[in-house]
Design an enzyme around this catalytic site. Structure first.
Site, mmCIF file in Angstrom:
data_model
loop_
_atom_site.group_PDB
_atom_site.id
_atom_site.type_symbol
_atom_site.label_atom_id
_atom_site.label_comp_id
_atom_site.label_asym_id
_atom_site.label_seq_id
_atom_site.Cartn_x
_atom_site.Cartn_y
_atom_site.Cartn_z
ATOM 1 N N PRO A 56 0.834 -1.205 0.000
ATOM 2 C CA PRO A 56 0.000 0.000 0.000
ATOM 3 C C PRO A 56 0.875 1.263 0.000
ATOM 4 O O PRO A 56 1.904 1.314 0.670
ATOM 5 C CB PRO A 56 -0.790 -0.109 1.310
ATOM 6 C CG PRO A 56 -0.664 -1.527 1.747
ATOM 7 C CD PRO A 56 0.601 -2.066 1.158
ATOM 8 N N VAL A 57 0.435 2.236 -0.790
ATOM 9 C CA VAL A 57 1.210 3.475 -0.937
ATOM 10 C C VAL A 57 0.924 4.423 0.231
ATOM 11 O O VAL A 57 -0.193 4.475 0.738
ATOM 12 C CB VAL A 57 0.830 4.155 -2.285
ATOM 13 C CG1 VAL A 57 1.518 5.488 -2.464
ATOM 14 C CG2 VAL A 57 1.178 3.226 -3.449
ATOM 15 N N ASP A 78 14.647 3.025 5.012
ATOM 16 C CA ASP A 78 13.760 2.248 4.127
ATOM 17 C C ASP A 78 14.547 1.484 3.062
ATOM 18 O O ASP A 78 14.399 0.270 2.910
ATOM 19 C CB ASP A 78 12.785 3.175 3.375
ATOM 20 C CG ASP A 78 11.584 3.548 4.216
ATOM 21 O OD1 ASP A 78 11.703 3.506 5.449
ATOM 22 O OD2 ASP A 78 10.541 3.893 3.633
ATOM 23 N N ALA A 124 10.759 0.117 -2.271
ATOM 24 C CA ALA A 124 10.669 -1.251 -2.814
ATOM 25 C C ALA A 124 10.526 -1.216 -4.338
ATOM 26 O O ALA A 124 11.151 -2.014 -5.048
ATOM 27 C CB ALA A 124 9.493 -1.991 -2.180
HETATM 28 O O1 PMV Z 1 6.847 6.567 6.405
HETATM 29 P P1 PMV Z 1 8.094 5.808 6.214
HETATM 30 O O2 PMV Z 1 8.106 4.437 6.751
HETATM 31 O O3 PMV Z 1 8.752 5.967 4.914
HETATM 32 O O4 PMV Z 1 9.039 6.340 7.327
HETATM 33 C C1 PMV Z 1 9.776 7.341 7.453
HETATM 34 C C2 PMV Z 1 10.605 7.165 8.665
HETATM 35 C C3 PMV Z 1 11.087 8.483 9.177
HETATM 36 O O5 PMV Z 1 11.987 8.188 10.236
HETATM 37 C C4 PMV Z 1 9.940 9.299 9.702
HETATM 38 C C5 PMV Z 1 11.806 9.245 8.081
HETATM 39 C C6 PMV Z 1 13.128 8.665 7.653
HETATM 40 O O6 PMV Z 1 13.632 9.126 6.617
HETATM 41 O O7 PMV Z 1 13.687 7.804 8.347
#
Ligand code: PMV
Length: 311
Positions: free
Chosen positions: A95-96, A146, A105
């Site tokens: 899910p986006v 990520d 990904a």
């Molecule tokens: O929303 P996501 O899972 O892409 O998370 C971002 C995680 C943060 O710590 C809020 C931002 C980052 O770049 O690590």
């Protein structure tokens, strides 16, 4: 023809503070994935097909800032090949805008499929670095968590700008990933946190320090297999994220429902304000939690086993 895939991910501990140099723990989620396929086509340009978002277009005509176009160009440059004579088809079940790493990904699956198309298997490090460039276009100041967890496909203890450390979890455990149904814009929440930090650095640095401490304790609990402690730490991390200002009513409703429904701990995961809540489960409670969360308003619930390796 070549094909490659990449999993989704969740951040177990440390989101937001990780942007400010504190550690975070993230794990891949194999129930959802992005897939890319590259086929030779007898034409000069590149056709990009993304049926999930109803789009098919020429690379040369991509919109400014299009992330698929960006990863295709970056990967071809890295591979020293011209982006020409192919169709790049991308499909994702992640899910986006839910904190599950869909953007990273898609980038990683696409870069890998292009590598294979040109006869080269990209290393996790290469795929991660390419996806990070695309993340930067979208998030401004991403930590890199990520792209790292998705490229390596294993639990990671992550500190920005440092080589990541894989670590051992003493036991597999289960998490429920419950979608609030509300999109989460990481760019917006990260920007809001930045402004709040600028206005009151002392308070925010202290919150980030406390989150950083939780992450260290969580790594110990994971290594020792102390799942009850891990649950408590999730709850503490959620309280701090509320103070950071990235929680929401929808998140807190699911967090509370999960805890009342027998989860050992629960918190938001990712950027916040929406997106997903994660809840730590005893294996015995696996069956019932989906119902509990759905009744509390979750748009979707994924129950995932966290293990060291790809299941
Ligand atoms: O929303 P996501 O899972 O892409 O998370 C971002 C995680 C943060 O710590 C809020 C931002 C980052 O770049 O690590």
């Amino acid at each position: 023809m070549s094909e490659a895939s990449a999993p989704g991910k969740i951040i177990l501990f440390g989101e937001h503070a990780v942007v400010y140099g504190r550690p975070a723990i993230a794990v891949p989620v194999w129930q959802v994935s992005a897939r890319a396929r590259v086929e030779a086509a007898g034409r000069r340009g590149v056709i990009v097909e993304a049926p999930d978002i109803g789009r098919r277009y020429e690379l040369d005509r991509a919109r400014q800032g299009d992330p698929l176009a960006a990863i295709i160009r970056l990967a071809c440059t890295h591979l020293e090949r011209a982006p020409a004579g192919m169709v790049v088809h991308v499909h994702s079940t992640i899910p986006v805008a839910r904190g599950l790493g869909s953007g990273a990904a898609v980038s990683i699956a696409t870069a890998r499929a292009l590598g294979l198309f040109f006869g080269r298997e990209l290393s996790a490090e290469e795929a991660s670095a390419l996806a990070y460039e695309v993340e930067k276009l979208h998030h401004g100041t991403p930590s890199g968590v990520d792209n790292t967890v998705i490229a390596y496909g294993q639990p990671i203890f992550f500190i920005k700008d440092k080589p990541f450390e894989p670590f051992r979890t003493a036991l597999p455990f289960w998490v429920a990933i419950a979608d609030t149904g509300v999109p989460s814009s990481t760019r917006i929440t990260v920007g809001d946190v930045r402004r709040a930090w600028e206005a009151d650095r002392r308070r925010y640095e202290e919150l980030f320090d406390r989150i950083g401490q939780i992450v260290l304790h969580a790594r110990d609990a994971l290594e020792q297999g102390d799942i009850a402690r891990l649950g408590e730490l999730m709850n503490e991390n959620q309280t701090l994220l509320e103070q950071v200002g990235v929680s929401s009513r929808e998140i807190e409703r699911l967090v509370e429902a999960a805890r009342n429904g027998g989860a050992l701990g629960a918190k938001l995961s990712g950027g916040g304000r929406g997106g997903n809540v994660i809840a730590l489960l005893d294996e015995a409670k696996r069956g019932q939690i989906e119902d509990v969360l759905a009744k509390a308003g979750a748009a979707k619930v994924i129950v995932s086993e966290v293990t060291e390796k790809r299941p």
